[in-house]
Each structure stands twice: as C-alpha cells, then as structure tokens.
Enzyme design. Structure first.
Site, mmCIF file in Angstrom:
data_model
loop_
_atom_site.group_PDB
_atom_site.id
_atom_site.type_symbol
_atom_site.label_atom_id
_atom_site.label_comp_id
_atom_site.label_asym_id
_atom_site.label_seq_id
_atom_site.Cartn_x
_atom_site.Cartn_y
_atom_site.Cartn_z
ATOM 1 N N LYS A 43 -5.381 -61.275 -32.333
ATOM 2 C CA LYS A 43 -5.917 -60.226 -31.289
ATOM 3 C C LYS A 43 -4.729 -59.205 -30.980
ATOM 4 C CE LYS A 43 -7.760 -60.220 -26.644
ATOM 5 N NZ LYS A 43 -6.831 -59.476 -25.838
ATOM 6 N N HIS A 50 -5.935 -54.580 -25.558
ATOM 7 C CA HIS A 50 -5.704 -55.354 -24.306
ATOM 8 C C HIS A 50 -6.129 -54.517 -23.150
ATOM 9 C CE1 HIS A 50 -3.184 -59.115 -23.266
ATOM 10 N NE2 HIS A 50 -3.631 -58.567 -22.061
ATOM 11 N N TYR A 110 -0.459 -67.110 -26.076
ATOM 12 C CA TYR A 110 0.677 -66.319 -25.819
ATOM 13 C C TYR A 110 1.865 -67.225 -26.194
ATOM 14 C CZ TYR A 110 -1.684 -63.050 -22.641
ATOM 15 O OH TYR A 110 -2.630 -61.998 -22.046
ATOM 16 N N THR A 151 -2.726 -63.649 -29.338
ATOM 17 C CA THR A 151 -2.593 -62.261 -28.842
ATOM 18 C C THR A 151 -1.130 -62.001 -29.031
ATOM 19 O OG1 THR A 151 -3.948 -62.669 -26.974
ATOM 20 C CG2 THR A 151 -2.367 -61.224 -26.614
ATOM 21 N N SER A 189 -7.309 -68.326 -21.559
ATOM 22 C CA SER A 189 -5.890 -67.860 -21.725
ATOM 23 C C SER A 189 -5.004 -68.715 -21.428
ATOM 24 C CB SER A 189 -5.874 -66.549 -20.595
ATOM 25 O OG SER A 189 -4.534 -66.203 -20.479
#
Length: 387
Positions: free
Chosen positions: A260, A284, A151, A177, A127
């Site tokens: 995603k 999520h 992100y 994402t 992440s």
C-alpha cells in the site's frame, strides 16, 4: 438484482411513517457534522493531511476531472456487484480501509467497525495502530472477512509476532503500508500538540504483544508505561527498508500480500518482480506528502504497468458511489474507503458505519445501472471522459 440498491427503497418506505435517516445520505456532509461533534484534536487527527493539505485537495479534484458517460438500453435488470479479491469473496468491490486510533472517534472504535463490516459482509482491514488488539477485533468481527495492515516495525521479532497473531486470528491477507515509515508534517496535529500514540491511544497491538512486553520488562502497567511509549517511538517505523526486505514478509506470511502506497508505475513493476500479489494505489489520503500526485491520477499508469500480473486496489479520496465507479473504470479491482466510515463511526457508532457502507454500495449499484453497467468487470475507461 443484487439488492444493495434496496437500501434506497427502505428509506422511502420508512418515510411513509415519517421516519427519516439518522444521518445524511449525502456522505460528503458527514465531515462537517463530525467536526461539530468531535473535539478539535480528534477531528484534526482524522480530517487533517500533510502540510498545506494540497494532496488531499488534489485527490478530490482528480475525481471531478472525470465524467461518467451513461449508455442506454443495456438491460441492467439483473445486477451483480460481487467480486473475489485476493481469495476473499465480497458482495461488492468495497473494503473498509485501515484507520488507526479509532477510539478517539467512538469508545467502541475498531470493535464497532468490525461488527459493522461483518453485518454487511464486507472486508475490514485492521490497522496495526488500532485502539484494540488484533484478537479483540477478530472476536468482534466473528465470521466476517478481515485483512491485516502492517506498519513494519524496526524490531523484526515484533513484526513476526504481529504476523503470527494476525494469521492465528483469521486475517487472510496482509496489507503492508510503505509510505508511513515516519510521520509527515501535519499542521492540524502540530497546532494541537496532539499525537494520540504518546497518550497511549492506538498502541494496543504493541502493548499486548509478548515480544514488545518482553522488551519493556513485562506487561505494560503504570510502572513501565513511559518506557513502553519510548519503545514504541523507537520501533514504529523503519526508514531503512528496501525492496530486498520483502523476502522477509514472504518467509513469515503464507497468504496474499498487498503493498500500500504505490504511486509510480516502476514501483508497481518492482512489486510484481518481488512476488507481491497486489498493490494499493494510495497517497494515504494526502496525509504523508504534501503536493503529491493525486491517487486517481496515478491509477491508470499503475494499472498499465502491472496489468494481469497483480491485483490493483485503490484508496485516497473516495467519498461517493460515483467515485467508486470512476476508480473501477480506471482499472482498480476494488477500493478501500476510509474517512467516510470514520465519520459515520464518530456520529453513530456501529449503526453510523453501517449507514455509510449501505449508502456507498446503494449509490454504486444505482450509478452503475443508470450508466448501463451491471457488473464491475464491465467498467472500463470508455465509460468515462475527461472533463
């Protein structure tokens, strides 16, 4: 025989010397144990979901609506769970999904998870919101396969820096994402007034980035920490992004790209039209939209929309090997597991994560074999019936 199911035999053999597993093999029990082990803030952050948590409940209920129909006399003596996904060889169709701020679960956080993934030969998806930097996690992961989850920040120069760092550190695929351009209404966190990022947790990739540091006047210290946190707040998400912005990713990432957060077939088709390699059917884990469609319910429509045109991956709600069988049967090529290994991390560090991964893969192989299936590509909707 693939050997993944041998983990079961090793447990029984240890029992001859009165040895018992350190953690339950029923992975659905881990959440309750983690709740007793963690602070209310840490547990709430990981276990919590958006609003009334209806979407998280729907994710689990969707699995219960499907039942496996075992078939007999199919010769499943030799099993092979290995797959190749987006160019990455894998011993089974299981990836470690991206989870941020893992140091609130265990001091070693993503470093322990990276070591566990490498030890099991499984792909870790790191992440952007990790507690340790891209390069530190890569070092811990060694020669293990790894992907990077982005992100997408407002600052395009910062986004490019993240991508360049990930590529240089050996992350081979990019997972973008889409559903978290702003944080959802999450009562568990709100009731504790707890957002770890504002406490300097989960911002390691930002604080260590040269572009970010330049924007806040140099390396982050106590002197400019407040400025750095405010800069993070200003840049974390970008609600103005549209499909037209995807060309930016192609310009700065030359490997496979997965989007995603896809739940609608039309979005999946649009991803293909924009040249994306894969979609991850995901809500999520219920953390973003309360009352949203269950991820498993969305899966068949997405698979039908992009069949043979893009890789379809799945997450949200996986807790057992049987869950994985159902997701694969409904068309996913592989699944991303998240909360189970997070609870394993909280309860046992690297060893806890490895325990979870071994349990999942052993149960997956055994469930497939007992259902008359020896390879993932033999799993089709005909293996299931609606309950």
């Amino acid at each position: 025989m693939s050997g993944l199911a041998d983990f079961q035999n090793s447990i029984y053999l240890q029992g001859l010397g009165d040895g018992l597993p350190a953690l339950p093999t029923d992975l659905t029990r881990l959440e309750g144990l983690a709740e007793r082990s963690l602070s209310a803030r840490a547990f709430g952050y990981v276990a919590g979901s958006a609003g009334s948590e209806a979407t998280a409940r729907a994710n689990r209920a969707a699995f219960d609506r499907w039942r496996i129909v075992p078939r007999m006399l199919r010769d499943v003596a030799e099993r092979d769970l290995s797959v190749t996904v987006l160019g990455t060889p894998m011993p089974s169709p299981v990836l470690l999904g991206p989870i941020g701020v893992q140091s609130i679960l265990h001091p070693d956080g993503e470093l322990a998870v990276a070591r566990a993934a490498a030890a099991e030969g499984l792909t870790m998806v790191l992440s952007t919101a990790s507690s340790f930097g891209i390069e530190e996690v890569a070092e811990a992961n060694g020669d293990g396969p790894r992907w990077y989850q982005l992100y997408w920040p407002k600052d395009r120069e910062l986004a490019v820096s993240f991508l360049e760092r990930a590529k240089s550190a050996g992350y081979t695929a990019l997972v973008v994402t889409l559903d978290t351009f702003t944080l959802a209404w999450r009562p568990r966190d709100l009731d504790q007034a707890y957002l770890p990022f504002l406490r300097g947790i989960g911002v390691a990739n930002y604080f260590s980035d040269p572009v970010f540091q330049k924007a806040v006047g140099g390396p982050v210290t106590e002197a400019n920490r407040d400025m750095a946190l405010l800069h993070w707040v200003a840049n974390f998400g970008n609600p103005s992004l549209t499909w037209d912005d995807l060309i930016f990713l192609r310009e700065h990432w030359d490997g496979p790209i997965a989007l995603k957060g896809i739940q609608h077939p039309d979005d999946a088709r649009q991803a293909v039209d924009e040249g994306m390699d894969a979609v991850v059917v995901s809500n999520h884990g219920g953390r973003q939209v309360d009352g949203a469609v269950a991820s498993l319910d969305a899966l068949p429509g997405v698979v039908e929309a992009v069949r043979d045109q893009a890789t379809v991956l799945f997450d949200s709600g996986i807790r057992t090997g049987a869950d994985i069988v159902k997701a694969l049967a409904l068309g996913a090529e592989a699944v991303l597991v998240a909360r189970p290994y997070a609870y394993g991390l909280a309860l046992g560090g690297q060893a806890g994560v490895q325990h979870v991964l071994r349990c999942l893969q052993a149960e997956l192989e055994l469930t497939m074999a007992l259902s008359g299936v020896k390879r993932p590509d033999e799993l089709h909707p005909e293996v299931l019936v609606r309950a």
